[in-house]
Design an enzyme around this catalytic site. Structure first.
Site, PDB file in Angstrom:
ATOM      1  N   ASN A   1      67.617  75.948   6.925  1.00  0.00           N
ATOM      2  CA  ASN A   1      67.548  74.756   7.764  1.00  0.00           C
ATOM      3  C   ASN A   1      66.458  73.875   7.166  1.00  0.00           C
ATOM      4  O   ASN A   1      65.354  74.352   6.926  1.00  0.00           O
ATOM      5  CB  ASN A   1      67.181  75.171   9.199  1.00  0.00           C
ATOM      6  N   GLY A   2      66.768  72.592   6.904  1.00  0.00           N
ATOM      7  CA  GLY A   2      65.755  71.694   6.338  1.00  0.00           C
ATOM      8  C   GLY A   2      66.258  71.054   5.057  1.00  0.00           C
ATOM      9  O   GLY A   2      67.455  71.068   4.773  1.00  0.00           O
TER      10      GLY A   2
ATOM     11  N   GLU B   1      76.394  57.557  22.090  1.00  0.00           N
ATOM     12  CA  GLU B   1      76.436  58.873  21.454  1.00  0.00           C
ATOM     13  C   GLU B   1      77.574  59.735  21.973  1.00  0.00           C
ATOM     14  O   GLU B   1      78.077  60.589  21.257  1.00  0.00           O
ATOM     15  CB  GLU B   1      75.087  59.600  21.527  1.00  0.00           C
TER      16      GLU B   1
HETATM   17  C1  AGP Z   1      69.358  61.918  23.281  1.00  0.00           C
HETATM   18  O1  AGP Z   1      70.489  61.961  24.054  1.00  0.00           O
HETATM   19  C2  AGP Z   1      69.463  62.238  21.889  1.00  0.00           C
HETATM   20  N1  AGP Z   1      70.434  63.102  21.500  1.00  0.00           N
HETATM   21  C3  AGP Z   1      68.285  61.984  20.981  1.00  0.00           C
HETATM   22  O2  AGP Z   1      68.055  60.611  21.012  1.00  0.00           O
HETATM   23  C4  AGP Z   1      66.950  62.721  21.257  1.00  0.00           C
HETATM   24  O3  AGP Z   1      66.395  62.284  22.448  1.00  0.00           O
HETATM   25  C5  AGP Z   1      65.996  62.497  20.069  1.00  0.00           C
HETATM   26  O4  AGP Z   1      66.581  63.015  18.910  1.00  0.00           O
HETATM   27  C6  AGP Z   1      64.643  63.103  20.302  1.00  0.00           C
HETATM   28  O5  AGP Z   1      64.709  64.477  20.454  1.00  0.00           O
HETATM   29  P1  AGP Z   1      63.471  65.315  20.968  1.00  0.00           P
HETATM   30  O6  AGP Z   1      63.186  64.876  22.378  1.00  0.00           O
HETATM   31  O7  AGP Z   1      63.915  66.733  20.905  1.00  0.00           O
HETATM   32  O8  AGP Z   1      62.323  65.007  20.056  1.00  0.00           O
END
Ligand code: AGP
Length: 616
Positions: free
Chosen positions: A101-102, A492
């Site tokens: 992963n990464g 989304e």
């Molecule tokens: C929200 O519905 C998303 N899928 C996405 O924007 C998410 O909030 C964003 O990637 C941040 O994620 P996190 O809160 O886990 O950092």
């Protein structure tokens, strides 16, 4: 991004791995694969597409019984999501398998070197280079797989979690982490490795959080952790306070629906234990002294996506209650603009997963400049809270659906608590003022439940609008980030054009988008106390309606001013202006979920997305 599972123990490794991958599939679902060590041989199977494709392939070509193995579910970075690029990746001899992963940033150079030395690489991935490097290092490390992995890690640049199994080390699985997550599950006579605890929660709730640049070896009888140089390393052990049922759909069609319904409880859990007997807020995970908080002269909130919208709302509360200037910035932009940071700047990093790479890099930048970082996070043991000076956990329970719902509401509550706490410590709020807001917050779980009870008309409306190609959202003040969040959810999940606007900006351009029948959803603030915001947005609704828009209005119960100007009114209970987003967001979540369902989309796993975005 990418889910990883490793297992050593008495059970069927394949069963444990497939069950774990099912729980981790939210992290990526472009392809999936497994590798097992069985009867002195390494067997591997991988398929493009969702886990179901891999399961179908395994049903057609069953693998041998094995007690050691690894599995992967992928969100593609290097190489298209095909069978060939799916993990695991094997070395030239087929003796070892690697999952990753990464992103390995120096992979092109490593790959060129490997090809010069005669290795045959068969995929387009960065990961495959690791398999071939291990092929070289395993004999050099006298068959010690952990040592071979340490040697390889020292050659890698970028972010990685790697997990490896080798036919000549049949009773161990080894893993390594730098910037990407990896946790150990400690069982009785068995041990697990995974991207997050949900993969093994059905078997054990005892976890070990690996630190940065560590290599771990799991065997049936134990776990050994070292740094990349082989020195013994310490890692934090913890007990997971939720169980397997929390990570199940529990009768709902989608995790998202379940998580929307869990919001009253999640908000109550975020508030739990924060107010002491004397009615004072106590945030014991703060790890920043009151004195340090009194020195703060600027706050910068950083986050991504939905969490960024929570940050935008937090700004209104922070500035209003504490009078400290507050900026809010997308984490992916933050460090590139050379922000002005010092010891007096408090950076608040908001993240549901605690893994988002853009945010991790931004917070490291802030700490390098001497700023103090407070994380607001839902995932115990994740990287972002670990690297922060203080953390406030939201205690929302696992959020599995890619679209964040309870994560968002609980982030809001945590932000309100931080703002109130700062107001208390710095004396900008009287005790009784704080108590009054806390009482309002305590009433929110009941009010959110009330909103949820009245959602059938919203679902009907969503089904009716499911063929629309565009929907606009309008808000003012804290309603503006709610409009942005409503639009993000629709984009989304439903893959349609959706945009959120500050209602006052309409006349500066976007009003040109309005045409006959275009759905426009407006969030109307409370009407009480001659609220100027209320009157202004009522005018904005009239402006779009005059140009043919179909006005869908979210307004408080009893606000009759909207009846004459709206085509549909969605009612929410009354709440103070600053707290209204805890209620007004909920119908927008339900709307997006239902509309996407009506279009036949996979609500929990929208296309091209992954839950935790662990690449920049
Ligand atoms: C929200 O519905 C998303 N899928 C996405 O924007 C998410 O909030 C964003 O990637 C941040 O994620 P996190 O809160 O886990 O950092």
């Amino acid at each position: 991004m990418c889910g990883i599972v490793g297992y050593v123990g008495p059970r069927s490794a394949l069963d444990v791995i497939i069950e774990g991958l099912r729980r981790l599939e939210y992290r990526g679902y472009d392809s999936a694969g497994v590798a097992l060590i069985a009867g002195g041989k390494l067997e591997s199977e991988r398929r493009a597409g969702k886990l179901a494709n891999l399961e179908a392939a395994l049903a057609e070509h069953p693998m041998s019984e094995a007690n050691t193995g690894i599995g992967h579910t992928r969100w593609a970075t290097h190489g298209a999501p095909t069978d060939r690029n799916a993990h695991p990746h094997l070395d030239c001899t087929g003796s070892l398998a690697v999952i990753h992963n990464g992103i390995i940033e120096n992979f092109a150079r490593l790959r060129a070197g490997l090809e010069e030395r005669g290795h045959e690489l068969t995929s387009d991935t960065d990961t495959e280079a690791v398999a071939h490097l291990l092929e070289e290092e395993f004999p050099a490390a006298d068959g010690d797989l952990a040592e071979a992995l340490r040697r390889v890690c020292r050659k890698l640049q970028g972010a990685f979690t790697l997990v490896v199994t080798h036919v000549d080390a049949p009773d161990v699985v080894v893993g390594a982490r730098r910037n990407s997550p990896l946790v150990v599950g400690r069982g009785d006579g068995e041990n697990f490795l995974a991207s997050d605890v949900s993969a093994f929660i059905a078997h054990t709730r005892e976890a070990v959080e690996l630190g940065q640049d560590q290599v771990v070896e799991i065997r049936r009888d134990g776990v050994t952790v070292t740094d990349f140089d082989g020195n013994p390393a310490t890692s934090r052990e913890y007990h997971v306070d939720w169980d397997a049922s929390a990570a199940e759909k529990g009768g709902y069609d989608w995790f998202m629906l379940k998580e929307i319904e869990e919001q009253p409880q999640a908000v109550a859990d975020t508030l739990l234990g924060r107010i002491d007997v004397a009615g004072r807020l106590s945030l014991d995970e703060m790890r920043l002294s009151d004195e340090e908080l009194r020195e703060i002269d600027k706050i910068i909130v950083i986050a991504c996506g939905t969490a960024f919208h929570a940050g935008l709302i937090a700004k209104y509360a922070i500035e209003h209650w504490t009078r400290i200037p507050c900026e809010v910035e997308l984490a992916s932009e933050f460090r590139y603009r050379d922000p002005i940071l010092d010891r007096q700047t408090l950076v608040i990093a908001i993240s549901q997963s605690g893994e988002t790479m853009d945010l991790l890099m931004a917070l490291r930048h802030a700490r390098d400049q001497g700023s103090r970082v407070l994380a607001i996070c839902n995932t115990n043991g994740s990287t972002i809270p670990r690297e922060s000076d203080a953390v406030l956990y939201t205690h929302a329970g696992p959020e599995v659906a890619v679209a964040s719902t309870k994560g968002f509401l609980t982030q809001l509550v945590a932000c309100y608590l931080v703002a109130l706490y700062l107001g208390q410590v710095r004396g900008t709020k009287w005790g009784d003022e704080i108590t009054s807001v806390v009482d309002d917050l305590r009433a929110m779980p009941g009010k959110i439940a009330q909103v949820l009870e009245g959602m059938e008309p919203v679902r009907e409306l969503a089904r009716e609008l499911c063929e629309e190609r565009s929907v606009l959202f309008l808000g003012r003040h804290v309603g503006y980030p709610v409009a942005l969040e409503g639009a993000l959810k629709l984009k989304e999940l439903a893959y349609i054009h959706a945009e959120g606007f500050a209602a006052g900006e309409l006349k500066h351009g976007p009003i040109a988008l309005i045409e006959n029948g275009l759905p426009v959803i407006a969030i109307v603030p409370p009407p009480r106390g001659r609220n100027i915001l209320h009157d202004k947005i009522v005018s904005n609704i009239q402006e779009v309606r005059a140009r043919g828009a179909r006005a869908i209005v979210i307004a408080e119960e009893g606000d009759t001013t909207v009846d004459a100007i709206a085509d549909h009114v969605i009612r929410i209970p009354s709440a103070p202006t600053l707290l209204q987003p805890l209620l007004s967001t909920v119908p927008l979540q339900v709307f997006a979920c239902e509309l996407a369902s009506a279009k036949g989309h996979d609500v929990d796993q929208p296309r091209n997305l992954a839950k935790s975005v662990t690449v920049e």
